[in-house]
Motif scaffolding. Structure first.
Motif, PDB file in Angstrom:
ATOM      1  N   PRO A   8     134.131  35.203 128.900  1.00 28.85           N
ATOM      2  CA  PRO A   8     134.260  33.815 128.427  1.00 28.85           C
ATOM      3  C   PRO A   8     133.752  32.811 129.461  1.00 28.85           C
ATOM      4  CG  PRO A   8     136.316  35.008 128.090  1.00 28.85           C
ATOM      5  CD  PRO A   8     135.438  35.886 128.927  1.00 28.85           C
ATOM      6  N   SER A  12     130.822  30.027 129.171  1.00 28.38           N
ATOM      7  CA  SER A  12     131.100  28.619 129.477  1.00 28.38           C
ATOM      8  C   SER A  12     130.082  28.064 130.451  1.00 28.38           C
ATOM      9  CB  SER A  12     132.490  28.466 130.090  1.00 28.38           C
ATOM     10  OG  SER A  12     133.463  29.080 129.299  1.00 28.38           O
ATOM     11  N   ASP A  30     138.818  16.780 129.297  1.00 26.81           N
ATOM     12  CA  ASP A  30     138.730  18.061 128.609  1.00 26.81           C
ATOM     13  C   ASP A  30     137.332  18.631 128.850  1.00 26.81           C
ATOM     14  OD1 ASP A  30     138.618  20.205 126.853  1.00 26.81           O
ATOM     15  OD2 ASP A  30     139.764  19.172 125.295  1.00 26.81           O
ATOM     16  N   SER A  32     135.841  20.961 127.628  1.00 23.12           N
ATOM     17  CA  SER A  32     135.122  21.472 126.462  1.00 23.12           C
ATOM     18  C   SER A  32     134.476  20.331 125.669  1.00 23.12           C
ATOM     19  CB  SER A  32     136.074  22.255 125.571  1.00 23.12           C
ATOM     20  OG  SER A  32     137.056  21.378 125.072  1.00 23.12           O
ATOM     21  N   ILE A  47     133.497  22.100 122.145  1.00 22.89           N
ATOM     22  CA  ILE A  47     133.278  23.547 122.101  1.00 22.89           C
ATOM     23  C   ILE A  47     134.606  24.291 122.087  1.00 22.89           C
ATOM     24  CG2 ILE A  47     132.148  25.505 123.208  1.00 22.89           C
ATOM     25  CD1 ILE A  47     130.349  23.519 124.630  1.00 22.89           C
ATOM     26  N   TYR A  48     134.745  25.205 121.141  1.00 20.87           N
ATOM     27  CA  TYR A  48     135.893  26.105 121.121  1.00 20.87           C
ATOM     28  C   TYR A  48     135.331  27.524 121.096  1.00 20.87           C
ATOM     29  CZ  TYR A  48     140.691  27.544 120.319  1.00 20.87           C
ATOM     30  OH  TYR A  48     141.939  28.090 120.460  1.00 20.87           O
TER      31      TYR A  48
ATOM     32  N   SER B 132     137.922  29.811 129.988  1.00 23.99           N
ATOM     33  CA  SER B 132     137.354  29.822 128.646  1.00 23.99           C
ATOM     34  C   SER B 132     137.250  28.410 128.091  1.00 23.99           C
ATOM     35  CB  SER B 132     138.224  30.685 127.732  1.00 23.99           C
ATOM     36  OG  SER B 132     137.561  30.882 126.523  1.00 23.99           O
ATOM     37  N   LEU B 133     136.178  28.171 127.352  1.00 24.00           N
ATOM     38  CA  LEU B 133     135.988  26.855 126.753  1.00 24.00           C
ATOM     39  C   LEU B 133     136.837  26.735 125.498  1.00 24.00           C
ATOM     40  CD1 LEU B 133     132.205  25.997 126.875  1.00 24.00           C
ATOM     41  CD2 LEU B 133     134.071  24.779 127.961  1.00 24.00           C
ATOM     42  N   VAL B 134     138.020  26.195 125.660  1.00 21.62           N
ATOM     43  CA  VAL B 134     138.929  26.046 124.534  1.00 21.62           C
ATOM     44  C   VAL B 134     139.313  24.579 124.435  1.00 21.62           C
ATOM     45  CG1 VAL B 134     141.185  26.659 123.620  1.00 21.62           C
ATOM     46  CG2 VAL B 134     139.801  28.389 124.757  1.00 21.62           C
ATOM     47  N   ALA B 135     138.851  23.944 123.368  1.00 17.50           N
ATOM     48  CA  ALA B 135     139.119  22.516 123.222  1.00 17.50           C
ATOM     49  C   ALA B 135     140.598  22.277 122.951  1.00 17.50           C
ATOM     50  CB  ALA B 135     138.290  21.959 122.068  1.00 17.50           C
TER      51      ALA B 135
END
Lengths: 147, 182
Positions: A8, A12, A30, A32, A47-48, B132-135
């Motif tokens: 992950p 990223s 944030d 993301s 991004i999720y 990890s890219l978690v919004a």
């Protein structure tokens, strides 16, 4: 590669690097969230992991960005935002509706309760729970599920 | 068949409850479903997912799915075949099989992933930091609110084979996947 601890993070780094070289800035609130100022206004990306939400002032900027992303990564354009993280999104000129109908239905299905009667207040009101009252509940360890 | 009692009503909690006796058989049959829900259940139960390579190999559907996954791995050139040095340890890998269904229960596709057994990796040797890219949900809602206020349109994209894209900083050794020798 799937399963690797650093997978992950590697992803990223890759997408982040690409977006930054394309003129995007990471939000400090944030990581993301990426924002880019353009001649027409701004473009916003959330991004999720493998799901992206794109929005902004200008539809031209958005479709250009989509084209670039499709070229660079194996991305699928899902069009207008409809379903994200269990939330249904309905867009209309009057506004945007967010619903968790499908998510609730999935949960009911999962716990075998699709046949249950709908009720406004599913739990007794003002109920006070105490640690040393009532009967102990035996929990089978293999049935416990974490989300 | 004798009906098995699931629960007899008892009324010692002080709360008023239904006094109807509930039978296990009422809960565990598919008889109560309308036709298309019944068809959905049959569909879902009928397709069995293999739990290991030995069960999947030889079935053209799963063979195809594995070839597809292998092609994606090759296309991204994520590894090279090397002899394992004496002081290095290789982690294992495993094929994972999943039948994907559409919303109406019809078959979507047979999907296979080759996953590395990341739990065997050691911090500091095989990997350093994880992230990890978690919004955050608040971010998502804030942006959607902004879009609503400004009349922006919201779009969505997803990434295929997302974890095949990154470049690893560390060297990781993995055993060869079953079924693909060279």
């Amino acid at each position: 590669m799937y399963g690797l601890k650093q997978a992950p993070r590697a992803w990223s780094d890759k997408i982040g690097e690409y977006l930054v070289t394309s003129g995007f800035q990471t939000s400090n609130a944030d990581f993301s969230l990426y924002v880019k100022k353009t001649d027409h206004g701004i473009v916003v990306i959330i991004i999720y992991v493998d799901d992206l939400i794109i929005t902004g002032d200008s539809d031209v900027d958005i479709s250009n960005l989509k084209k670039l992303l499709k070229q660079k990564f194996e991305m699928k354009d899902l069009g207008e935002l409809r379903y994200f993280l269990g939330i249904e999104v309905i867009q209309s000129p009057k506004g945007i509706w967010l619903l968790q109908r499908q998510y609730a239905l999935n949960k009911l299905f999962e716990y075998g309760m699709t046949g249950c009667k709908p009720i406004l207040i599913p739990l007794e009101q003002n109920v006070k729970l105490s640690a040393n009252e009532g009967n102990l509940v035996k929990i089978q360890a293999q049935l416990v599920r974490f989300h | 068949m004798a009906k098995k009692v699931l629960k007899t009503p008892n009324n010692n909690s002080g709360v008023r409850r239904s006094t109807r006796v509930k039978y296990l058989v009422e809960r565990l049959t598919y008889d109560g479903f309308v036709a298309h829900h019944y068809a959905y259940m049959v569909r879902v139960i009928w397709e069995v997912e293999p739990t290991c390579f030995e069960q999947a190999i030889g079935n053209p559907k799963w063979d195809n799915a594995m070839n597809e996954e292998m092609a994606a791995l090759d296309a991204n050139a994520i590894w090279e075949l090397v002899a394992l040095l004496e002081d290095k340890k290789a982690i294992g890998c495993k094929w994972v099989y999943k039948v994907k269904h559409n919303v109406d229960g019809s078959m979507n596709r047979y999907k296979t992933r080759l996953v590395a057994k990341g739990y065997a990796q050691t911090y500091g040797i095989d990997y350093e930091e994880t992230y990890s890219l978690v919004a955050k949900m608040t971010t998502v809602r804030a942006i959607i609110a902004m879009a609503a206020a400004n009349g922006w349109s919201l779009h969505q994209m997803d990434v295929k084979n997302v974890f095949l894209h990154g470049d690893l900083q560390e060297e990781v050794y993995m055993e060869k996947p079953l079924g693909y020798v060279d």
